[in-house]
Design a protein around this motif. Sequence first.
Motif, short mmCIF file in Angstrom:
data_model
loop_
_atom_site.label_atom_id
_atom_site.label_comp_id
_atom_site.label_asym_id
_atom_site.label_seq_id
_atom_site.Cartn_x
_atom_site.Cartn_y
_atom_site.Cartn_z
N ASP A 5 39.12 109.56 20.36
CA ASP A 5 38.15 108.49 20.24
C ASP A 5 38.06 107.62 21.49
OD1 ASP A 5 37.05 109.03 17.76
OD2 ASP A 5 38.58 107.90 16.70
N ASN A 6 39.20 107.18 22.01
CA ASN A 6 39.14 106.33 23.19
C ASN A 6 40.48 106.26 23.89
OD1 ASN A 6 40.69 103.80 22.37
ND2 ASN A 6 39.19 103.88 20.73
N VAL A 7 40.45 105.70 25.09
CA VAL A 7 41.63 105.38 25.86
C VAL A 7 41.65 103.86 25.98
CG1 VAL A 7 42.70 105.50 28.14
CG2 VAL A 7 41.60 107.52 27.18
N GLY A 8 42.79 103.24 25.70
CA GLY A 8 42.89 101.79 25.78
C GLY A 8 43.53 101.34 27.08
N ILE A 9 42.93 100.30 27.68
CA ILE A 9 43.45 99.75 28.93
C ILE A 9 43.53 98.23 28.76
CG2 ILE A 9 43.05 99.45 31.41
CD1 ILE A 9 41.36 102.03 31.33
N VAL A 10 44.70 97.67 29.04
CA VAL A 10 44.90 96.22 28.97
C VAL A 10 44.64 95.64 30.36
CG1 VAL A 10 46.55 94.36 28.50
CG2 VAL A 10 46.57 96.44 27.10
N VAL A 11 43.81 94.59 30.41
CA VAL A 11 43.42 93.97 31.68
C VAL A 11 43.55 92.46 31.59
CG1 VAL A 11 41.82 95.86 32.22
CG2 VAL A 11 40.96 93.82 31.07
N GLU A 12 43.54 91.82 32.75
CA GLU A 12 43.53 90.35 32.79
C GLU A 12 42.10 89.82 32.88
OE1 GLU A 12 47.62 88.89 34.82
OE2 GLU A 12 46.22 89.90 36.17
N ASP A 13 41.26 90.46 33.70
CA ASP A 13 39.88 90.00 33.91
C ASP A 13 38.93 90.96 33.22
OD1 ASP A 13 37.34 89.28 34.85
OD2 ASP A 13 38.15 88.62 36.78
N LEU A 14 38.57 90.64 32.00
CA LEU A 14 37.72 91.52 31.20
C LEU A 14 36.33 91.65 31.80
CD1 LEU A 14 37.79 93.24 28.63
CD2 LEU A 14 37.01 91.24 27.35
N GLU A 15 35.74 90.57 32.27
CA GLU A 15 34.39 90.61 32.84
C GLU A 15 34.31 91.51 34.06
OE1 GLU A 15 31.74 89.43 31.34
OE2 GLU A 15 32.98 88.55 29.79
N GLU A 16 35.25 91.34 34.99
CA GLU A 16 35.26 92.16 36.20
C GLU A 16 35.41 93.64 35.85
OE1 GLU A 16 37.77 92.74 40.37
OE2 GLU A 16 38.67 91.60 38.72
N THR A 17 36.26 93.93 34.89
CA THR A 17 36.51 95.33 34.52
C THR A 17 35.32 95.93 33.79
OG1 THR A 17 38.85 94.71 34.32
CG2 THR A 17 38.22 96.87 33.50
N ILE A 18 34.66 95.16 32.95
CA ILE A 18 33.42 95.63 32.31
C ILE A 18 32.39 95.96 33.38
CG2 ILE A 18 31.42 94.90 30.92
CD1 ILE A 18 33.41 93.28 29.19
N ASP A 19 32.21 95.06 34.34
CA ASP A 19 31.24 95.28 35.42
C ASP A 19 31.57 96.53 36.22
OD1 ASP A 19 29.91 92.97 34.66
OD2 ASP A 19 30.74 91.75 36.29
N PHE A 20 32.84 96.77 36.49
CA PHE A 20 33.27 97.95 37.24
C PHE A 20 32.92 99.23 36.49
CE2 PHE A 20 36.23 101.25 38.46
CZ PHE A 20 36.21 101.19 39.84
N PHE A 21 33.30 99.30 35.22
CA PHE A 21 33.02 100.51 34.44
C PHE A 21 31.52 100.69 34.20
CE2 PHE A 21 37.59 100.40 33.49
CZ PHE A 21 37.89 101.74 33.70
N HIS A 22 30.78 99.59 34.13
CA HIS A 22 29.32 99.69 34.02
C HIS A 22 28.75 100.30 35.30
CE1 HIS A 22 25.12 98.23 34.09
NE2 HIS A 22 25.19 98.61 32.83
N GLU A 23 29.27 99.87 36.46
CA GLU A 23 28.84 100.44 37.75
C GLU A 23 29.17 101.92 37.83
OE1 GLU A 23 26.79 100.47 41.05
OE2 GLU A 23 27.21 98.51 40.16
N LEU A 24 30.27 102.32 37.21
CA LEU A 24 30.65 103.73 37.17
C LEU A 24 29.68 104.54 36.32
CD1 LEU A 24 32.65 106.02 37.83
CD2 LEU A 24 34.07 105.20 35.95
N GLY A 25 29.03 103.89 35.35
CA GLY A 25 28.06 104.60 34.52
C GLY A 25 28.31 104.49 33.03
N LEU A 26 29.33 103.74 32.62
CA LEU A 26 29.59 103.56 31.20
C LEU A 26 28.74 102.41 30.67
CD1 LEU A 26 32.15 105.11 32.29
CD2 LEU A 26 33.36 104.10 30.40
N GLU A 27 28.44 102.47 29.39
CA GLU A 27 27.63 101.44 28.74
C GLU A 27 28.53 100.59 27.86
OE1 GLU A 27 24.55 103.35 26.50
OE2 GLU A 27 24.20 104.81 28.09
N LEU A 28 28.26 99.29 27.83
CA LEU A 28 28.99 98.40 26.93
C LEU A 28 28.48 98.64 25.52
CD1 LEU A 28 31.00 96.09 26.49
CD2 LEU A 28 29.10 94.50 26.90
N GLU A 29 29.34 99.19 24.68
CA GLU A 29 28.96 99.49 23.30
C GLU A 29 29.10 98.27 22.41
OE1 GLU A 29 29.65 103.38 20.78
OE2 GLU A 29 31.51 102.21 20.90
N GLY A 30 30.07 97.44 22.69
CA GLY A 30 30.28 96.23 21.91
C GLY A 30 31.51 95.51 22.37
#
Length: 145
Positions: A7-32
């Motif tokens: 289903d998924n891989v979990g990653i713990v981060v400190e800066d959620l916004e920066e990491t969302i932006d990074f993965f969005h730039e990679l091509g992933l979509e924010l599902e929720g």
Amino acid sequence: MAVKRMDNVGIVVEDLEETIDFFHELGLELEGRGTIEGEWAGRVTGLGDQQVEVAMMRTPGGHSRVELSRFLRPPAVADHRNAPVNALGYLRVMFAVDDIDETLERLRNRGAQLVGEVVHYKDVYRFCYIRGPEGLLIGLAQELS
């Protein structure tokens, strides 16, 4: 009984916004995204009283997901993000991309750093490792046809 899917891989981060932006730039979509807390959540993780901000990122086609978590309570207690590639435990997440050079250029604008170099494997793949936000190790692979 057999596994149906991952289903998924979990990653713990400190800066959620920066990491969302990074993965969005990679091509992933924010599902929720949302906050997970309560007695039931602590029973699953063994952490007791917890509060976690979570963002679920989906790959194109929706076949894979990356769950990004930022722990508000209790705080993160260990940091192995900058461990070398041969450290024990989970290593990295690998993504198949259409154009590795173009992807690297976009991700460098978000702070990604190439770990070694882009290499060819038997004229089948070009691939590399990068360090993304907070030192996360991410693999990129381009299939050559």
